[in-house]
Design an enzyme around this catalytic site. Structure first.
Site: not given
Length: 692
Positions: A50-51, A242-243, A273, A622
């Protein structure tokens, strides 16, 4: 997924960054980066880069001719903004001054803009921003200014601040939030609302803003001042967020306002998420984006670079059962590994033993403690594990929290038991008596001195009722002190139980449960922590042995904190909420029993159950190499009988047999027997029993 036609801006001076996008990005990332002017929605699956995608999207906008000062990058931490800005700078090189780009949290961006336009809102350009401590001090003053009409305990200033903050972020009146989210405060509603109103009034008088005000006033600026809104939206030719799945109602409104008529907006997030509704995050922001922006292009990133195919298969199978989502299937960039392990244990003690032994085995095989984590739904679920780890000398840290027995409410309850066990325990007495409204350090000291002056052997309840002791009480504390004296009389009088779990239940019933409801929000699960402590205490015959065990473990843990933990070689313990965005080679997920994960209170509505399943999905994703799903079959005996537990619905809804996305840990004879006792020797709907 649809892709908009790229529209290059006619700017002969635009920089050529010489970036080979096709060589540096996978096909999905490339399509998202190359998408034309917004609106663009990027659904970025866990571990999908994503980043990286957002960073390259910023670089691509610069290459298209958008000047750095024309880009607004909104993130949830300044650290994330700095990291993305650094990466953009590396891509752009010396041809672009990336420092002119406005990047940071919503609050940072709002602060920058309000400094420029504060006068429009009637604020001095030198307005002060309150940090949390300053805001609390102001709220203390506002509460003190109100003449309370009730003798009930007034909530802590922090709780009133949280109420005001939640109302701002939900864009609802404080009264509505009080009724919906903090019903325990309704008996004090007039006083609480008056303190909240006074807090807002005092801030305006002194030209102060707290963090929430930065967003509230920016929205007011953009909504009520069209000329300012036009200037700001013309300045920011493109907005990137973002997010996005974590944005609340207020932040979502700001994004829409800042996008303006141009709507050159790119939002990146993962609907699967979205797990922070208790903080005010609004799932409808991301799930409803295509409806708010008809014709937007939607791009999914599904190539996962973190986990093995086996872990992703389990995560995909679980989350597919949610109906309200953007469907996607994560695929692994990594080679095959081992299947996740499903581990039934007899009880919570067996659960802790399994995890501790497995952690030691992995360490022997060369995996560092830093590469492992234990996740759970609530901090109280780590109680037995913390004890087991300290007994075995395995150093650990509790992420964004304190060790279970170091929490203030747990120490309060243990202090009650210490006074019962030893009425001469001065420290414990002073701790519990200061929980009585109106009793401060000086009064506590006077009360203790008066008690010690009574004839030796005077029962505690009798001493608390003595006139020489009560003479030291302020008038406002007499009612609360009498309730405390009655409680201690019940806990220490003839026929009182010496069983620690019954004493803990007595402390809760004697007023401490009401104290927790008034002092802490429901989401902090303080009462649940205490009930978990009572459940754990059932294994001890009397209060003295229980307190001795707790003291020894706490002392050992303190010693460990000065050793390996200080050097960083520690096992991480964390709630799933605190673990989002992180990853480890090996992950253990605990307490996968219905009522614990998912929590009973979090599954009253279908949308709540779906959020709990998203939380389970976050826990699974995770893990990089190894994943163990652990659940107890029962809790410890009470009145001679075990309390049987049902495995989490998130386990029972998964396929069994050869289709099962996990391997089963062979249970011990006792565990197998417990499974039969529970009547779980037959298959659940959809497959064989996961605990077989």
């Amino acid at each position: 997924m649809a892709t908009r036609t790229d529209t290059l801006r006619a700017d002969p001076a635009r920089p050529s960054l010489r970036i080979d996008y096709a060589a540096l990005l996978n096909e999905e990332q490339l399509r998202a980066v190359e998408a034309g002017e917004g609106p663009v929605l990027v659904i970025a699956g866990a571990g999908s880069g994503k980043t990286r995608t957002l960073t390259f999207r910023v670089a691509r906008q610069l290459e298209r001719g958008v000047p750095p000062e024309g880009i607004l990058l909104l993130t949830f931490t300044n650290k994330a903004a700095r990291e993305m800005t650094r990466r953009v700078e590396e891509l752009a090189g010396a041809s672009v001054d990336v420092r002119r780009m406005l990047g940071g949290t919503f609050h940072h961006a709002a602060h920058v803009l309000l400094r420029q336009y504060a006068a429009v809102l009637g604020f001095s350009t030198n307005f002060t921003v309150l940090d949390r401590e300053d805001a609390r001090d102001l709220m203390v003053t506002c509460i003190a200014e109100r003449r309370l009409k009730s003798d009930k305990r007034f909530p802590r200033p922090d709780l009133v601040l949280d109420l005001v903050s939640l109302a701002a972020n939900l864009q609802e009146p404080v009264s509505h939030v009080l009724m919906d989210r903090r019903p325990q405060l309704l008996p004090l509603a007039p006083e609480v609302l008056a303190a909240a109103a006074r807090y807002q009034q005092r801030k305006a008088q002194m030209h102060l803003m707290d963090f929430d005000d930065l967003l509230v006033h920016l929205k007011r600026l953009l909504t009520h001042h069209p000329d300012v809104r036009q200037a700001i939206t013309e300045r920011f030719q493109c907005v990137l967020v973002d997010e996005y799945q974590d944005t609340n109602r207020l932040q979502g409104d700001l994004v829409d306002l800042l996008a303006g008529e141009r709507k050159d907006l790119t939002v990146v997030g993962d609907d699967c998420q979205s797990i922070y509704s208790f903080r005010g995050a609004d799932f409808s922001n991301i799930i409803g984006f295509p409806q708010r922006y008809p014709g937007c292009s939607v791009h999914s990133l599904t190539r996962n670079y973190r986990s093995t195919p086996e872990i992703l298969r389990l995560a995909n199978t679980s989350i597919a059962l949610n109906t309200n989502q953007f469907p996607k299937v994560l695929t692994a960039a990594r080679p095959a590994g081992v299947k996740p392990l499903l581990v039934p244990t007899l009880d919570a003690a067996g659960q802790a033993t399994f995890v501790a032994e497995r952690v030691l085995a992995l360490r022997e095989q060369g995996m560092s403690l830093e590469a492992m984590a234990v996740l759970y739904r609530a901090h109280s679920h780590s109680l037995e594990l913390q004890l087991e780890l300290t007994r075995r000398g395995i150093p650990f840290r509790v992420r964004s929290g304190v060790r279970f027995f170091e929490q203030s409410h747990i120490k309060d309850v243990l202090a009650h038991l210490r006074v019962v066990n030893n009425p001469g325990d001065e420290l414990a007495f002073k701790r519990v008596i200061r929980r009585v409204p109106g009793v401060g350090p000086a009064t506590a000291e006077h009360l203790w001195t008066a008690l010690r002056a009574l004839p030796e052997g005077t029962p505690l309840a009798e001493g608390l009722a003595h006139a020489d002791v009560q003479a030291h009480l302020p008038r406002k504390s007499r009612k609360g002190f009498q309730a405390f004296a009655d409680l201690m009389g019940r806990l220490t009088g003839p026929g009182a139980s010496n069983a620690p779990e019954r004493l803990i239940d007595g402390v809760l019933a004697g007023g401490y449960a009401e104290f927790l409801k008034a002092e802490f929000s429901e989401e902090e699960h303080r009462e649940e922590d205490v009930r978990q402590l009572a459940e754990f205490a059932r294994r001890f015959e009397d209060v003295a042995r229980f307190l001795s065990e707790i003291a020894l473990v706490a002392e050992f843990a303190a010693g460990e904190a000065l050793g390996e933990e200080a050097s960083g070689a520690v096992l991480t313990l964390s709630t799933v909420h605190q673990a989002k965005g992180l990853e480890w080679r090996a992950v253990f997920v605990l307490w996968l029993a219905d009522g614990r994960f998912p929590l009973s209170l979090a599954t009253r509505l279908p949308e709540e159950e779906e959020e709990e399943r998203r939380l389970f999905y976050v826990a699974l994703t995770r893990a990089r190499d190894a994943l163990a799903l652990v659940y107890p079959l029962s809790v410890l005996p009470r009145d001679g009988e075990r309390i049987l537990l049902r495995p989490s619905r998130f386990l029972l809804e998964l396929p069994g047999g050869e289709e099962a996305p996990f391997d089963r840990h062979a249970p011990s004879a006792l565990e197998a027997e417990a499974g039969v006792v529970m009547g779980r020797d037959g298959p659940p709907p959809g497959g064989t029993d996961p605990a077989d």
